[in-house]
Design a protein around this motif. Structure first.
Motif, PDB file in Angstrom:
ATOM      1  N   PHE A 102      50.384  31.388  44.623  1.00 36.02           N
ATOM      2  CA  PHE A 102      49.403  32.379  44.183  1.00 36.02           C
ATOM      3  C   PHE A 102      48.603  31.895  42.979  1.00 36.02           C
ATOM      4  N   THR A 103      47.314  32.213  42.996  1.00 36.78           N
ATOM      5  CA  THR A 103      46.439  32.014  41.850  1.00 36.78           C
ATOM      6  C   THR A 103      46.121  33.383  41.268  1.00 36.78           C
ATOM      7  N   TRP A 104      46.302  33.523  39.956  1.00 38.77           N
ATOM      8  CA  TRP A 104      46.100  34.800  39.280  1.00 38.77           C
ATOM      9  C   TRP A 104      44.971  34.702  38.261  1.00 38.77           C
ATOM     10  N   ILE A 105      44.191  35.768  38.168  1.00 41.54           N
ATOM     11  CA  ILE A 105      43.226  35.887  37.076  1.00 41.54           C
ATOM     12  C   ILE A 105      43.536  37.170  36.316  1.00 41.54           C
ATOM     13  N   GLU A 106      43.073  37.231  35.070  1.00 44.58           N
ATOM     14  CA  GLU A 106      43.248  38.428  34.246  1.00 44.58           C
ATOM     15  C   GLU A 106      41.872  38.892  33.801  1.00 44.58           C
ATOM     16  N   ALA A 107      41.535  40.140  34.109  1.00 40.48           N
ATOM     17  CA  ALA A 107      40.205  40.660  33.816  1.00 40.48           C
ATOM     18  C   ALA A 107      40.305  42.117  33.401  1.00 40.48           C
ATOM     19  N   ARG A 108      39.167  42.705  33.053  1.00 41.03           N
ATOM     20  CA  ARG A 108      39.111  44.091  32.599  1.00 41.03           C
ATOM     21  C   ARG A 108      38.370  44.959  33.611  1.00 41.03           C
ATOM     22  N   ALA A 109      38.839  46.183  33.789  1.00 41.68           N
ATOM     23  CA  ALA A 109      38.238  47.069  34.782  1.00 41.68           C
ATOM     24  C   ALA A 109      36.776  47.363  34.480  1.00 41.68           C
ATOM     25  N   GLU A 110      36.409  47.414  33.192  1.00 40.00           N
ATOM     26  CA  GLU A 110      35.020  47.733  32.861  1.00 40.00           C
ATOM     27  C   GLU A 110      34.049  46.623  33.259  1.00 40.00           C
ATOM     28  N   TRP A 111      34.584  45.449  33.579  1.00 43.94           N
ATOM     29  CA  TRP A 111      33.715  44.378  34.068  1.00 43.94           C
ATOM     30  C   TRP A 111      33.323  44.573  35.534  1.00 43.94           C
ATOM     31  N   ALA A 112      34.089  45.344  36.263  1.00 41.84           N
ATOM     32  CA  ALA A 112      33.859  45.502  37.701  1.00 41.84           C
ATOM     33  C   ALA A 112      32.661  46.412  37.949  1.00 41.84           C
ATOM     34  N   PRO A 113      31.847  46.099  38.963  1.00 40.34           N
ATOM     35  CA  PRO A 113      30.753  47.002  39.318  1.00 40.34           C
ATOM     36  C   PRO A 113      31.302  48.346  39.787  1.00 40.34           C
ATOM     37  N   PRO A 114      30.504  49.396  39.708  1.00 41.20           N
ATOM     38  CA  PRO A 114      30.980  50.726  40.144  1.00 41.20           C
ATOM     39  C   PRO A 114      31.370  50.731  41.621  1.00 41.20           C
ATOM     40  N   ARG A 115      32.468  51.399  41.915  1.00 40.78           N
ATOM     41  CA  ARG A 115      32.952  51.551  43.284  1.00 40.78           C
ATOM     42  C   ARG A 115      33.419  52.994  43.480  1.00 40.78           C
ATOM     43  N   VAL A 116      33.226  53.515  44.670  1.00 37.81           N
ATOM     44  CA  VAL A 116      33.801  54.807  45.014  1.00 37.81           C
ATOM     45  C   VAL A 116      35.180  54.539  45.614  1.00 37.81           C
ATOM     46  N   LEU A 117      36.232  54.955  44.918  1.00 41.91           N
ATOM     47  CA  LEU A 117      37.601  54.783  45.401  1.00 41.91           C
ATOM     48  C   LEU A 117      37.977  56.041  46.168  1.00 41.91           C
ATOM     49  N   ARG A 118      38.043  55.941  47.486  1.00 35.26           N
ATOM     50  CA  ARG A 118      38.238  57.121  48.320  1.00 35.26           C
ATOM     51  C   ARG A 118      39.599  57.056  49.006  1.00 35.26           C
ATOM     52  N   GLN A 119      40.481  57.961  48.622  1.00 34.43           N
ATOM     53  CA  GLN A 119      41.835  57.958  49.185  1.00 34.43           C
ATOM     54  C   GLN A 119      41.881  58.739  50.493  1.00 34.43           C
ATOM     55  N   TYR A 120      42.654  58.212  51.450  1.00 32.37           N
ATOM     56  CA  TYR A 120      42.878  58.873  52.734  1.00 32.37           C
ATOM     57  C   TYR A 120      44.361  59.179  52.890  1.00 32.37           C
ATOM     58  N   ALA A 121      44.663  60.019  53.872  1.00 28.96           N
ATOM     59  CA  ALA A 121      46.030  60.516  54.021  1.00 28.96           C
ATOM     60  C   ALA A 121      46.985  59.472  54.575  1.00 28.96           C
ATOM     61  N   SER A 122      46.476  58.499  55.330  1.00 33.65           N
ATOM     62  CA  SER A 122      47.365  57.523  55.961  1.00 33.65           C
ATOM     63  C   SER A 122      46.627  56.219  56.221  1.00 33.65           C
ATOM     64  N   ALA A 123      47.415  55.162  56.413  1.00 33.29           N
ATOM     65  CA  ALA A 123      46.840  53.866  56.766  1.00 33.29           C
ATOM     66  C   ALA A 123      46.140  53.926  58.117  1.00 33.29           C
TER      67      ALA A 123
END
Length: 214
Positions: A102-123
């Motif tokens: 695995f390759t890992w990076i460490e970043a901050r959430a405020e750097w990410a562009p806006p996203r709509v995180l939409r939760q659903y009831a099931s996979a």
């Protein structure tokens, strides 16, 4: 055309799937933003990275339609390819560590562009989604196993650039990790795997496997 590598980032355990990333190792050959944007559009990957300083890890990131200060899968891919302790993006310095496969990076959430995180009831519900109308950038997700931190997700950029669904998106995974406040094992797209872990002082680690495609 200027030479470039193609990687697959956030592959599964069998080194399959993952999101394609184009990397131009000698970014000095295409110094202008207009020319870089045109090349990113021509290549058609969800993101293209131009390496401006391979010794310091200075990178510049483009989708087929716009320039991004930060993006997750380009940083993970570039970190694996350049093998440096950090990357320098327009958003800030990105920490890097290699941990076996695995390759890992460490970043901050405020750097990410806006996203709509939409939760659903099931996979199953996430799997059955049709590509939505253009407009919002939607990260559709559901718990597969909440106790274990396993998430099923799909990403719909909502842009008119030929990419209806992103196979694996580190920035959206970063935002979801910050929102939930816990480590996640995300299965996205057709079979990609993204690992995340919140860190102190607002940082988030994002990890995955990377394969050189060509």
């Amino acid at each position: 055309m200027t030479p470039y590598d193609v990687l697959r980032v956030f592959c599964d355990a069998g080194r399959g799937y993952g999101n394609e990333l184009a990397v131009v190792r000698d970014g000095s050959k295409i110094p202008g933003e207009t020319e870089r944007q045109a090349m990113a559009a021509e290549l058609g990957c969800s993101e293209t990275v131009f390496v401006d300083d391979p010794e310091r890890g200075v990178i510049d990131i483009y989708t087929p339609a716009l320039r991004l200060p930060f993006a997750g899968h380009p940083c993970v891919g570039a970190a694996w390819l350049l093998d440096l302790p950090e990357l320098i993006t327009a958003a800030g310095e990105v920490g890097v560590r290699l941990d076996g496969e695995f390759t890992w990076i460490e970043a901050r959430a405020e750097w990410a562009p806006p996203r709509v995180l939409r939760q659903y009831a099931s996979a199953v519900e996430v799997d059955s989604l049709e590509v939505p109308e253009k407009g919002e950038w939607i990260y559709a997700w559901a718990w597969e196993d909440e106790a274990a931190g396993r998430v099923r997700a799909r990403a719909f950029p909502g842009r008119d650039d030929g990419i209806d669904e992103d196979e694996a998106t580190g920035a959206a995974a970063l935002l979801l990790t910050q929102q939930l406040g816990r480590a996640l094992n995300i299965g996205q797209g057709a079979g990609s795997q993204i690992l995340t872990a919140p860190q102190p002082n607002g940082w988030v680690e994002i990890g995955g496997r990377v394969v050189l495609e060509r």
